[in-house]
Design an enzyme around this catalytic site. Structure first.
Site, PDB file in Angstrom:
ATOM      1  N   LEU A  21       0.882  -1.161   0.000  1.00  0.00           N
ATOM      2  CA  LEU A  21       0.000   0.000   0.000  1.00  0.00           C
ATOM      3  C   LEU A  21       0.918   1.209   0.000  1.00  0.00           C
ATOM      4  O   LEU A  21       1.805   1.322   0.855  1.00  0.00           O
ATOM      5  CB  LEU A  21      -0.906  -0.006   1.241  1.00  0.00           C
ATOM      6  CG  LEU A  21      -2.194   0.835   1.175  1.00  0.00           C
ATOM      7  CD1 LEU A  21      -3.096   0.334   0.046  1.00  0.00           C
ATOM      8  CD2 LEU A  21      -2.958   0.756   2.489  1.00  0.00           C
ATOM      9  N   ASP A  22       0.734   2.097  -0.962  1.00  0.00           N
ATOM     10  CA  ASP A  22       1.621   3.261  -1.069  1.00  0.00           C
ATOM     11  C   ASP A  22       1.667   4.057   0.233  1.00  0.00           C
ATOM     12  O   ASP A  22       0.685   4.123   0.968  1.00  0.00           O
ATOM     13  CB  ASP A  22       1.141   4.190  -2.188  1.00  0.00           C
ATOM     14  CG  ASP A  22       1.384   3.610  -3.574  1.00  0.00           C
ATOM     15  OD1 ASP A  22       2.097   2.601  -3.681  1.00  0.00           O
ATOM     16  OD2 ASP A  22       0.847   4.179  -4.548  1.00  0.00           O
ATOM     17  N   LYS A  23       2.787   4.686   0.465  1.00  0.00           N
ATOM     18  CA  LYS A  23       2.985   5.497   1.668  1.00  0.00           C
ATOM     19  C   LYS A  23       1.866   6.517   1.856  1.00  0.00           C
ATOM     20  O   LYS A  23       1.365   6.700   2.975  1.00  0.00           O
ATOM     21  CB  LYS A  23       4.336   6.211   1.575  1.00  0.00           C
ATOM     22  CG  LYS A  23       4.624   7.158   2.742  1.00  0.00           C
ATOM     23  CD  LYS A  23       5.965   7.841   2.554  1.00  0.00           C
ATOM     24  CE  LYS A  23       6.234   8.835   3.668  1.00  0.00           C
ATOM     25  NZ  LYS A  23       7.539   9.517   3.496  1.00  0.00           N
ATOM     26  N   THR A  73      -1.171   6.475   0.535  1.00  0.00           N
ATOM     27  CA  THR A  73      -2.526   5.912   0.443  1.00  0.00           C
ATOM     28  C   THR A  73      -2.964   5.439   1.828  1.00  0.00           C
ATOM     29  O   THR A  73      -2.217   4.766   2.527  1.00  0.00           O
ATOM     30  CB  THR A  73      -2.562   4.729  -0.542  1.00  0.00           C
ATOM     31  OG1 THR A  73      -2.103   5.165  -1.819  1.00  0.00           O
ATOM     32  CG2 THR A  73      -3.973   4.178  -0.676  1.00  0.00           C
TER      33      THR A  73
END
Length: 304
Positions: A141-143, A145
């Site tokens: 999970l992107d930083k 997001t």
């Protein structure tokens, strides 16, 4: 001293740096990179980069590579305070014998890397929740997001969950507030997304189904269900159709909303999967900044 490990089928097509962390411990990314460059860690007796993906029955060899928790404490630059641990524990959606589910905040990385000093794996490694075990990261999970994120509590659960994600048996739903109006209210995006590994161009197929939940002449609230799991997939696809996500500082047309929207308006809203016939569904409440922008832009979401 040499140690050898054979790659099991559950780890097929996984990056070698991730395989190392899943199987050998929470080793800092910098130490993995250095060991790969020096040849202390090899794949099938060859030097490779951390981005190399392993295959079933590959052999990973360690040469004079000793790693203990003492080394870990020396290598990690960031040691989370009790306040940071408690802050993230308050975001727990579920905590069972096999895994925990979090409503991840925007701005915090999932695991360590060359640019990430504060990350969930290191934070929870010191938490009482993992007192007799350690956290395993099973997906990305992107930083920037926010939303649903899962960490396994033991190796067996990590292997199972990783396999479910790899086989696309985990169904994810994201919400995004994006610029402008989409041409169609629902459909599917099929794209060839380009990324670069050092200087090598890599083109990957990306598929996402989407539905516009509300819109006006300025912006749209979009529900997206990715079928593939490419890096920055949803952000790239919305940018490609001319509707970049509010707060996205990488895939954008201008800096016009930078001062107003410091957060990326992309939220992992729900995850569904099944284990041994039991259905699991986890939903993460929207962050306050997300709900505030919905109100400001006069967009409606039933659960906000």
């Amino acid at each position: 001293m040499k140690k050898s490990y054979n790659v099991e089928s559950t780890f097929n097509d996984m990056r070698i740096d991730r395989w190392i962390r899943n199987n050998l411990g929470n080793i800092p990314q910098g130490l993995i990179e250095k060991s790969l460059r020096s040849g202390k860690i090899k794949l099938n007796n060859k030097k490779i980069k951390s981005s190399k993906k392993v295959k079933t029955s590959d052999t990973i060899e360690l040469f004079n590579f000793e790693y203990t928790e003492t080394i870990l404490q020396k290598k990690i630059k960031f040691v989370p305070s009790e306040e940071i641990i408690k802050e993230n524990e308050d975001l727990i959606i579920d905590n069972n014998d096999d895994f925990i589910v979090l409503n991840k905040s925007s701005g915090i990385s999932v695991q360590g890397g060359t640019k990430s000093k504060k990350n969930l794996v290191d934070i929870f490694a010191r938490s009482d929740i993992f007192q007799n075990t350690k956290p395993f990261s099973v997906h990305r999970l992107d930083k920037d997001t926010s939303g649903v994120f899962i960490m396994a509590k033991h190796r067996e659960a990590a292997q199972l969950l990783t396999s479910l994600f790899r086989l696309r048996k985990v169904h994810k739903t994201y919400l995004a507030i994006c610029h402008g109006e989409l041409q169609k209210d629902e459909g599917e995006w099929n794209d060839d997304l380009t990324r670069y590994d050092n200087d090598k161009e890599i083109i990957e197929k990306a598929r996402t189904t989407y539905k516009v939940l509300d819109k006006n002449s300025i912006c749209s609230l979009v529900e997206m269900k990715p079928i593939t799991g490419r890096k920055h997939q949803l952000r790239k696809q919305l940018y490609a159709v001319g509707s970049p996500i509010y707060g996205d500082q990488k895939y954008k047309f201008s800096n016009s909303d930078k001062a107003i929207n410091k957060n990326l308006m992309l939220h992992s809203y729900q995850i569904k999967f099944m284990i041994k016939g039991k259905k699991y569904t986890y939903t993460a409440l929207l962050p306050e900044y997300f709900k505030k922008l919905l109100k400001t832009k006069r967009l409606r979401f039933p659960s906000s």
